[in-house]
Design a protein around this motif. Structure first.
Motif, short mmCIF file in Angstrom:
data_model
loop_
_atom_site.label_atom_id
_atom_site.label_comp_id
_atom_site.label_asym_id
_atom_site.label_seq_id
_atom_site.Cartn_x
_atom_site.Cartn_y
_atom_site.Cartn_z
N ALA A 86 0.83 -1.20 0.00
CA ALA A 86 0.00 0.00 0.00
C ALA A 86 0.86 1.25 0.00
CB ALA A 86 -0.92 -0.01 1.22
N MET A 87 1.97 1.20 0.72
CA MET A 87 2.87 2.34 0.75
C MET A 87 3.34 2.72 -0.64
SD MET A 87 4.61 4.64 2.15
CE MET A 87 5.82 5.66 1.33
N GLU A 88 3.83 1.74 -1.39
CA GLU A 88 4.36 2.08 -2.70
C GLU A 88 3.26 2.46 -3.69
OE1 GLU A 88 6.62 -1.31 -3.90
OE2 GLU A 88 4.86 -2.53 -4.41
N ASN A 89 2.03 2.01 -3.43
CA ASN A 89 0.91 2.28 -4.33
C ASN A 89 0.20 3.60 -4.07
OD1 ASN A 89 1.25 -0.32 -5.36
ND2 ASN A 89 -0.43 -1.18 -4.18
N GLN A 90 0.33 4.18 -2.88
CA GLN A 90 -0.63 5.15 -2.39
C GLN A 90 -0.78 6.39 -3.27
OE1 GLN A 90 0.25 7.10 1.36
NE2 GLN A 90 2.39 6.53 1.21
N LYS A 91 0.29 6.91 -3.83
CA LYS A 91 0.18 8.12 -4.65
C LYS A 91 -0.53 7.83 -5.97
CE LYS A 91 2.35 11.00 -1.93
NZ LYS A 91 1.70 12.19 -1.34
N VAL A 92 -0.18 6.70 -6.57
CA VAL A 92 -0.79 6.35 -7.85
C VAL A 92 -2.28 6.07 -7.68
CG1 VAL A 92 -0.73 4.79 -9.83
CG2 VAL A 92 1.39 5.48 -8.72
N LEU A 93 -2.62 5.31 -6.63
CA LEU A 93 -4.03 5.03 -6.38
C LEU A 93 -4.81 6.32 -6.13
CD1 LEU A 93 -6.35 3.06 -5.93
CD2 LEU A 93 -5.66 2.92 -3.53
N GLY A 94 -4.25 7.21 -5.34
CA GLY A 94 -4.93 8.48 -5.09
C GLY A 94 -5.17 9.26 -6.37
N GLY A 95 -4.17 9.27 -7.25
CA GLY A 95 -4.34 9.99 -8.51
C GLY A 95 -5.43 9.39 -9.37
N LEU A 96 -5.47 8.07 -9.46
CA LEU A 96 -6.50 7.42 -10.27
C LEU A 96 -7.89 7.66 -9.70
CD1 LEU A 96 -4.83 3.98 -11.08
CD2 LEU A 96 -5.34 5.81 -12.70
N LEU A 97 -8.03 7.53 -8.38
CA LEU A 97 -9.34 7.73 -7.76
C LEU A 97 -9.83 9.16 -7.93
CD1 LEU A 97 -8.82 5.68 -4.47
CD2 LEU A 97 -10.41 5.12 -6.33
N ARG A 98 -8.92 10.10 -7.84
CA ARG A 98 -9.32 11.50 -8.03
C ARG A 98 -9.67 11.78 -9.49
NH1 ARG A 98 -4.43 12.54 -4.63
NH2 ARG A 98 -5.16 12.84 -2.50
N ASP A 99 -8.85 11.30 -10.39
CA ASP A 99 -9.07 11.59 -11.81
C ASP A 99 -10.32 10.90 -12.35
OD1 ASP A 99 -6.83 13.15 -11.89
OD2 ASP A 99 -5.55 11.65 -12.86
N GLU A 100 -10.52 9.64 -11.97
CA GLU A 100 -11.59 8.86 -12.58
C GLU A 100 -12.90 8.90 -11.80
OE1 GLU A 100 -10.41 5.06 -13.99
OE2 GLU A 100 -8.60 5.84 -14.94
N LEU A 101 -12.82 9.12 -10.47
CA LEU A 101 -14.03 9.11 -9.66
C LEU A 101 -14.24 10.42 -8.91
CD1 LEU A 101 -13.77 5.53 -8.10
CD2 LEU A 101 -14.90 6.22 -10.21
N ARG A 102 -13.33 11.37 -9.07
CA ARG A 102 -13.36 12.64 -8.32
C ARG A 102 -13.39 12.37 -6.82
NH1 ARG A 102 -17.57 15.92 -8.70
NH2 ARG A 102 -19.05 14.23 -9.06
N ALA A 103 -12.71 11.33 -6.41
CA ALA A 103 -12.77 10.89 -5.02
C ALA A 103 -12.03 11.82 -4.07
CB ALA A 103 -12.19 9.48 -4.90
N ARG A 104 -12.54 11.88 -2.86
CA ARG A 104 -11.78 12.45 -1.74
C ARG A 104 -10.99 11.28 -1.14
NH1 ARG A 104 -17.05 14.39 -1.48
NH2 ARG A 104 -17.25 16.65 -1.71
#
Length: 319
Positions: A86-104
């Motif tokens: 999760a540590m190594e993934n966290q920035k990429v996952l956050g970017g995808l969730l924000r870009d594709e789902l407008r997630a907080r």
């Protein structure tokens, strides 16, 4: 390319406890976008960091979001917890969730952790401080989704496991892991009130050392999801051979997406891409590990595959 298998296994074992953790609070702010022509400074994770060290704001370079994602009518709030993966993934996952789902989005991974570290009541026998326990963050953030990604630390690194390890007490290890999954689900539900978040259990990829262990860990997640109405994100399938879900491999054929984004197809001549470095069979970041744990700073196909699978699972339950 010859794979230094023995060296890779030994180094991999040393890296099993390595993972990152958030700074004074969980990562929630929108990270700065990296210029596609530049490469952020070194980052990854190191073994044996018994004290929590702050994560970096460094963002792994990532491609643009899908050209035509289905934007949800509601902006989901997502909390991401876990260990070194999760540590190594966290920035990429956050970017995808924000870009594709407008997630907080908020992430709070910690190094070398397992499920019990995020349980309230573990006190000092935990690598996660009280403010970042799963229930505490659920009370503070009121998320719609809590994504849990844990490899299943099995080597005695996590104090709250009370010395129970897979190699010396296999039955006790799986029983304890299942009990902690149930307890963590209950604490998240109790902290959220009547309208609790959906828990998303991330299924893990193959383990070349103890392949049956990761199969049984995933089975625990599947049973817990079925019992509690949680979701599954089979990220491990995305980093496994198409016909051998629990067979470890360092390389896989490039996907259409990876062929269209050349940085993610590391061996275009053979149509294959690297999931792991030669010296680390567990993690998916293609940058060398460093002493201070940080999110992965380079484009890494395995990380993109995993985070896309998680994003798709959240998206399917959002729309």
């Amino acid at each position: 390319m010859r794979k230094p298998w023995i060296v890779g296994v030994l180094v991999g074992l040393l890296l099993l406890g390595a993972c990152g953790d958030p700074s004074s609070g969980p990562e929630a702010a929108h990270p700065a976008r990296s210029d596609p022509g530049t490469s952020p400074s070194s980052a990854s994770e190191a073994h044996g960091a018994r004290e929590a060290s702050p994560s970096s704001t460094t963002q792994q370079q990532r491609p643009p979001a899908s050209s035509s994602p289905e934007v949800p009518t509601k902006r989901p709030t997502v909390l991401y917890l876990g260990d070194s993966l999760a540590m190594e993934n966290q920035k990429v996952l956050g970017g995808l969730l924000r870009d594709e789902l407008r997630a907080r989005y908020t992430s709070a991974p910690y190094s070398g952790t397992t499920l019990c570290d995020y349980l309230e009541g573990t006190g000092q026998d935990s690598l996660v401080p009280a403010k970042d326990k799963a229930a505490a963050l659920v009370r503070a953030l009121r998320p719609d989704f809590v994504v849990l990604q844990f490899w299943g630390n099995a080597w005695g690194y996590t104090p709250c496991m009370d010395g129970i390890t897979h190699d010396k007490a296999r039955a006790r290890y799986f029983a304890r892991y299942a009990a902690d999954a149930k307890k963590l689900t209950a604490q998240i539900a109790d902290a959220s009130g009547a309208h609790g978040p959906k828990v998303v259990w991330v299924l893990q990829g193959p383990d070349p050392i103890t392949p049956d262990r990761i199969r049984r860990v995933n089975a625990i997640y599947e049973r817990q999801a079925d019992a509690s109405g949680a979701l599954l994100a089979d990220a491990g399938k995305a980093v496994s051979p198409a016909t051998a879900r629990y067979t470890w491999t360092q390389y896989l054929p490039c996907t259409a997406y990876e062929r269209d984004h050349s940085a993610y197809c590391t061996r275009p001549g053979s149509g294959r891409t690297a999931l792991h470095r030669d010296d680390d069979y567990l993690h998916f970041c293609l940058a060398p590990t460093t002493e201070k744990p940080k999110p992965c700073p380079v484009r890494s196909p395995g990380i993109m595959r995993i985070t896309r699978a998680i994003t798709e699972a959240v998206a399917s339950a959002t729309n």
